[in-house]
Design an enzyme around this catalytic site. Structure first.
Site, PDB file in Angstrom:
ATOM      1  CB  CYS A 234     -19.836  -2.582 -14.409  1.00  0.00           C
ATOM      2  SG  CYS A 234     -19.870  -1.994 -12.710  1.00  0.00           S
TER       3      CYS A 234
ATOM      4  CB  CYS B 147     -21.052   0.578 -18.226  1.00  0.00           C
ATOM      5  SG  CYS B 147     -20.461   2.186 -17.647  1.00  0.00           S
TER       6      CYS B 147
ATOM      7  CE1 TYR C 219      -7.385   2.545  -0.251  1.00  0.00           C
ATOM      8  CE2 TYR C 219      -5.009   2.940  -0.183  1.00  0.00           C
ATOM      9  CZ  TYR C 219      -6.090   2.189  -0.594  1.00  0.00           C
ATOM     10  OH  TYR C 219      -5.891   1.070  -1.334  1.00  0.00           O
TER      11      TYR C 219
ATOM     12  CB  CYS D  55     -15.732   1.905 -12.397  1.00  0.00           C
ATOM     13  SG  CYS D  55     -16.778   3.365 -12.339  1.00  0.00           S
TER      14      CYS D  55
ATOM     15  CG  ASP E 168      -8.355   3.788  -3.910  1.00  0.00           C
ATOM     16  OD1 ASP E 168      -9.583   3.692  -4.147  1.00  0.00           O
ATOM     17  OD2 ASP E 168      -7.519   3.030  -4.418  1.00  0.00           O
TER      18      ASP E 168
ATOM     19  CD  GLU F 127      -3.024  -0.739  -0.113  1.00  0.00           C
ATOM     20  OE1 GLU F 127      -3.038   0.384  -0.633  1.00  0.00           O
ATOM     21  OE2 GLU F 127      -3.716  -1.685  -0.542  1.00  0.00           O
TER      22      GLU F 127
ATOM     23  CB  CYS G  55     -24.593   2.052 -12.142  1.00  0.00           C
ATOM     24  SG  CYS G  55     -23.433   3.436 -12.281  1.00  0.00           S
TER      25      CYS G  55
HETATM   26 FE1  SF4 Z   1     -18.835   2.509 -13.173  1.00  0.00          FE
HETATM   27 FE2  SF4 Z   1     -21.512   2.441 -13.036  1.00  0.00          FE
HETATM   28 FE3  SF4 Z   1     -20.292   1.897 -15.333  1.00  0.00          FE
HETATM   29 FE4  SF4 Z   1     -20.107   0.221 -13.283  1.00  0.00          FE
HETATM   30  S1  SF4 Z   1     -21.941   0.738 -14.425  1.00  0.00           S
HETATM   31  S2  SF4 Z   1     -18.424   0.866 -14.650  1.00  0.00           S
HETATM   32  S3  SF4 Z   1     -20.058   1.620 -11.531  1.00  0.00           S
HETATM   33  S4  SF4 Z   1     -20.268   3.841 -14.254  1.00  0.00           S
END
Ligand code: SF4
Length: 330
Positions: free
Chosen positions: A198, A195, A121, A188, A139, A40, A204
């Site tokens: 994700c 996305c 953090y 992200c 972070d 870290e 989101c």
């Molecule tokens: Fe980021 Fe939302 Fe896209 Fe996921 S869906 S990568 S959290 S913007």
């Protein structure tokens, strides 16, 4: 909803986790706090790709915090050379000795935060990853993920911590924290978030807005001032004269070429052999390399064919390389 988010994230982590030398695989025993702490600290302002080989070298040389605490400042600073931000290395030394005196790392974020060089953090990251505390490690990556998830443009740090804690599961704190870090680093991303890959996509707010990059709003950066300095190149019989910088201040305690302070007048640099530009956090620097006849200050003759062993930070290493390359080309 929040339990669902953490379950989706943890599954994504199991399927996609990055194998890194300081980590344990998902669900395994927590890693050694020494390795978590060291990684870290190294990762503050330095990329994973740069840190990996340096981390391996470091732990091979000093496999435990006790071994690190017993090493000399010079040896540690030399090993750190090239990683930048040398205040971190000085704090690392102070922290290793304090932890060793106390017989090991404390296990809570609150106690870890009392140690040199460990902020909000890092203390939360170590507490969660090495000791399983439910501590929200925020972070810039995590801040971005949470801001987007909840559609926040200018969230405060405490708001992000509160929301991170709300989606953190009751156990598996270490996996959760590392999963969030990985999601921010690889999915992200600041620009062009993926996305489609994700696990948070369905819930989101930023994705739903159609413009996820707009979250969070970027802060305006202050312009960096520019400075000038001179480094003396003093060479004799195949060696160059090196000095050690004062222990406090920028590049404190590191090996260096002797020279002026960095408030020089650029018009006085006409006899320079070359100039190295370097960007520090708060200013940029043009360092002119000027030949000089006599040694300056306390120092030592470093053989040019063993320059690697001097532990020069990258500013001075680049200056030396520039001189040596110019000589080869002549
Ligand atoms: Fe980021 Fe939302 Fe896209 Fe996921 S869906 S990568 S959290 S913007």
């Amino acid at each position: 909803m929040t339990a669902n988010l953490s379950a989706l994230l943890l599954q994504h982590y199991v399927d996609n986790f990055r194998t890194l030398p300081w980590r344990s695989p998902p669900g395994a025993q927590p890693p050694d706090p020494y390795r978590v702490w060291l990684s870290e600290v190294m990762l503050q302002q330095t990329t994973v790709a740069t840190v990996c080989p340096r981390f391996e070298r470091f732990v091979k040389r000093w496999p435990t915090i006790e071994a690190l605490a017993a090493a000399s400042d010079e040896a540690i600073l030399s090993e750190w050379a090239g990683l930048g931000y040398y205040a971190r290395a000085r704090n690392l030394i102070a922290c290793a000795r304090k932890v060793t005196r106390h017989g090991g790392f404390p296990s809570t974020a609150a106690e870890l935060r009392e140690l040199p060089g460990i902020g909000a953090y890092t203390s939360a990251a170590i507490a969660a990853i090495a000791f399983g505390e439910r501590a929200p490690a925020v972070d810039t990556n995590v801040e971005r993920v949470v801001s987007r998830l909840y559609g926040l443009k200018q969230p405060s740090r405490s708001e992000i911590e509160r929301l991170t804690l709300a989606i953190m599961p009751a156990d598996q704190s270490g996996d959760f924290v590392q999963a969030m870090m990985d999601l921010g680093a690889t999915v992200c991303r600041t620009r062009k978030p993926r996305c489609g890959e994700c696990p948070f996509r369905a819930g989101c707010a930023a994705f739903a807005s159609g413009n996820p990059e707009a979250f969070p709003q970027r802060r305006q950066r202050a312009r960096r001032p520019h400075r000038h300095g001179v480094a003396w190149w003093i060479e004799r019989g195949g060696s160059v004269w090196l000095v050690r910088r004062p222990p406090k201040g920028i590049l404190g305690g590191m090996a260096a070429l002797p020279g002026t302070d960095w408030t020089g007048d650029p018009r006085k640099l006409a006899n320079a052999i070359g100039t190295v530009r370097h960007v520090f956090t708060h200013f940029s620097l043009d360092l002119a390399i000027v030949p000089h006849a006599e040694p300056e200050g306390e120092g030592w003759w470093q053989p040019l064919d063993r320059l690697d062993e001097a532990g020069l930070p990258s500013l001075y290493r680049r200056a030396a390389d520039l001189i040596l390359a110019a000589r080869l080309a002549a």
